[in-house]
Design an enzyme around this catalytic site. Structure first.
Site, PDB file in Angstrom:
ATOM      1  N   GLU A  11       0.825  -1.204   0.000  1.00  0.00           N
ATOM      2  CA  GLU A  11       0.000   0.000   0.000  1.00  0.00           C
ATOM      3  C   GLU A  11       0.865   1.263   0.000  1.00  0.00           C
ATOM      4  OE1 GLU A  11      -3.550   1.994   2.795  1.00  0.00           O
ATOM      5  OE2 GLU A  11      -2.428   0.239   3.491  1.00  0.00           O
ATOM      6  N   LYS A  32      -9.563   3.270  -2.149  1.00  0.00           N
ATOM      7  CA  LYS A  32      -9.806   2.560  -0.888  1.00  0.00           C
ATOM      8  C   LYS A  32     -11.126   3.004  -0.272  1.00  0.00           C
ATOM      9  CE  LYS A  32      -7.271   1.603   3.457  1.00  0.00           C
ATOM     10  NZ  LYS A  32      -6.004   1.890   4.165  1.00  0.00           N
ATOM     11  N   CYS A  78      -5.795  -2.966   2.044  1.00  0.00           N
ATOM     12  CA  CYS A  78      -5.583  -3.073   3.492  1.00  0.00           C
ATOM     13  C   CYS A  78      -6.877  -3.147   4.310  1.00  0.00           C
ATOM     14  CB  CYS A  78      -4.693  -1.923   3.961  1.00  0.00           C
ATOM     15  SG  CYS A  78      -3.855  -2.238   5.546  1.00  0.00           S
TER      16      CYS A  78
END
Length: 563
Positions: free
Chosen positions: A39, A110, A146
């Protein structure tokens, strides 16, 4: 499908150097269909307020475009970086680009932004809202980042997402057979087991392959352990990268199959002491090297804390890059000097001698006339004399900082979490230094880790047990007054550490601590009061590498002035 996982160690803010890491990873991925990187690999994680600097995000985007141009046609690379929001000008997203054959073929933003403990992503980013599935060599691959995978379940904060869709379930519903998830998840002792369980749950529940690639390396207080993994739909661990080092591996999978031969797991099968040692070694090495320091200096008292700190530093930097200093005074016990000498010999580090009494006496002579004018006794003129004890500690700190300045070495401070909790440390004295290597280790854990290193010294890289046995067995003492012992002021560490762990890490009340441990309520309240009163000291302390769920540092935001 040939899938490659590559965990890299970026430096926060060094966009060009991080891009070179990506370039090498791309070159090494020849023959793979899909390359997954950590990430925010282009800027490093966490970038914090660097994201607010003019031009920072645009430079990341420019490097991403350049990298896309050099990506071969047969390889899809998942490249994570901060980007300008497409829907809301002036705002940012934590984004993932799929680049292939000279172009950007997809972008994913995200969706779940962690804002708890050490995370502050709502401060910088706005969430994405759409699942993204891309085609890679005929295989539908779902993109996540994540927290989209963990949903706070690894940190006990899953309720914050209770009204939001599950990004992984939506990717599976959209037809993904492989979930690719770049990650920058900081190391916490014990969290790896939760991560493995979550990967298995996603894989088996959604009948998909799940690949999670974590950042490796240390940035300020956070340590990233790598331990990238691929889990098959039947829950088997199909690939497991090692911890605390850069690594990459390519594996061929059949996305239509639900099974894979299981691997041994270097994360869940490791001894917790080994994980702790490797984490603190990496934290020390990266803090120095990324700050462009090559050498460290440490004050060696002959005690367990400085011995463990020096051992970790020698392992991280090499013994030739570590200098210890003994600072004897008339108060020092004989074994404090001989144990420091024995430690230095065992580690192979250089040991200097800087007697502290001349500096202390000179400082006392300078202040005693002023104290007399205020009607105060001279230093050493009353018993006990906390000011005189602290002056000795500050004389040691001044000598060590001067040695650091003159030699261009970074000073490592040696306090443990128990001392920091109750303020059993001296501001501008033994608290001096740039990195508090063991500041997230309770005293009982310091002893445990020291014994484990000695028992496993060859596996840890030492020819013989590095820490003298007498250092481990003698009663702890700050040696600021004749015959002084820690337990003259503090309860035994096995009791103290229970209170600290429950109050600091679990946020339990004194009443709950007393009822669950059987420790006297008045003692618990005394220790809790000491913890609260010493917040001002911790606010001024060195950077502490985080290895527990609740470390002293950015993730624990307690007011200094409070009642």
């Amino acid at each position: 499908m040939r899938l490659r996982l590559a965990q890299l160690n970026p430096t926060v803010g060094d966009i060009q150097a991080n891009a070179r890491l990506v370039e090498r990873a791309i070159d090494d991925a020849a023959g793979a269909d899909l390359l997954i990187l950590p990430e925010l690999i282009l800027c490093g994680y966490p970038p914090r307020d660097l994201l607010l600097r003019e031009g920072f995000v645009r430079r990341c985007e420019a490097e991403a475009n350049r990298l896309a141009e050099r990506t071969p046609a047969g390889l899809t690379v998942l490249l994570s970086l901060p980007m300008r929001c497409r829907r809301r000008p002036g705002l940012l997203t934590n984004s993932l680009l799929a680049i292939r054959g000279g172009e950007i073929v997809a972008r994913y933003d995200k969706r779940l932004l962690p804002t708890y403990d050490v995370f502050d992503e709502d401060r910088y980013f706005v969430p994405g809202h759409e699942p993204v599935v891309i085609d890679v060599a005929g295989v539908p691959v779902g993109l996540s980042i994540c927290e989209d995978l963990w949903r706070g379940e690894d940190a006990g904060t899953h309720n914050r997402y209770h009204n939001l869709p599950d990004p992984i379930a939506e990717l599976a519903e959209a037809g993904a057979r492989v979930i690719a998830s770049p990650s920058a998840s900081p190391f916490v002792l014990g969290k790896g087991t939760d991560h493995r369980a979550l990967l298995k749950k996603h894989a088996t529940h959604n009948d998909v392959w799940v690949a999670a690639v974590n950042q490796v390396g240390a940035n300020d207080d956070l340590i990233f352990d790598g331990h990238g993994a691929l889990v098959a739909p039947d829950g088997a661990l199909a690939l497991a990268l090692p911890g605390f080092q850069e690594a990459a591996e390519t594996i061929e999978i059949d996305p239509g199959s639900g099974a894979a031969p299981p691997r041994t797991d270097p994360l869940t099968e490791a001894d917790p002491n080994r994980l702790t040692l490797d984490a603190l070694t990496l934290a020390t090495r990266d803090y120095l090297h990324k700050s462009r320091f090559e050498r460290a200096v440490i004050g060696l008292s002959g005690g367990i804390d400085s011995a463990l700190t020096a051992t970790i530093a020698a392992r991280a930097l090499g013994p030739e890059s570590v200098v210890g200093a003994k600072m004897p005074s008339p108060i020092s016990s004989e074994h404090s000097v001989t144990d420091a000498e024995d430690l230095a010999d065992r580690l192979g580090i250089r040991l200097l001698s800087m007697p502290v009494d001349t500096a202390r006496d000179g400082l006392a002579a300078a202040i005693d006339p002023a104290l007399a004018e205020l009607g105060q006794p001279p230093l050493g003129g009353q018993t006990p004399d906390l000011a005189a004890e602290n002056l000795q500690s500050r004389a040691r700190g001044a000598l060590m900082m001067t040695l650091s300045n003159r030699t261009g070495s970074l000073m490592l401070t040696t306090g443990n979490k128990s001392e920091l909790a109750v303020g059993y440390c001296t501001l501008y004295g033994d608290m001096n230094g740039a990195l508090g290597v063991i500041g997230d280790l309770l005293k009982s854990r310091v002893f445990e880790l020291a014994r484990w290193i000695n028992a496993n010294h060859r596996a840890c890289g030492f020819d013989r047990a590095p820490i003298p046995e007498s250092t481990i067995t003698k009663p702890p003492s700050a040696e600021l007054a004749p015959g002084q012992l820690d337990q003259d002021t503090l309860p035994p560490y096995d009791i103290l550490d229970q209170i600290i762990e429950r109050f600091v890490e679990r946020e339990q009340s004194p009443a709950t601590i007393a009822s669950q441990t059987g420790i006297a309520r008045d003692l618990v309240e005394t220790i809790v009061r000491m913890i609260d009163l010493n917040e001002y000291k911790r606010f001024q302390y060195a950077v502490v590498p985080k290895i527990s769920p609740r470390a002293f540092g950015p993730g624990r935001r307690i007011p200094i002035v409070k009642r």
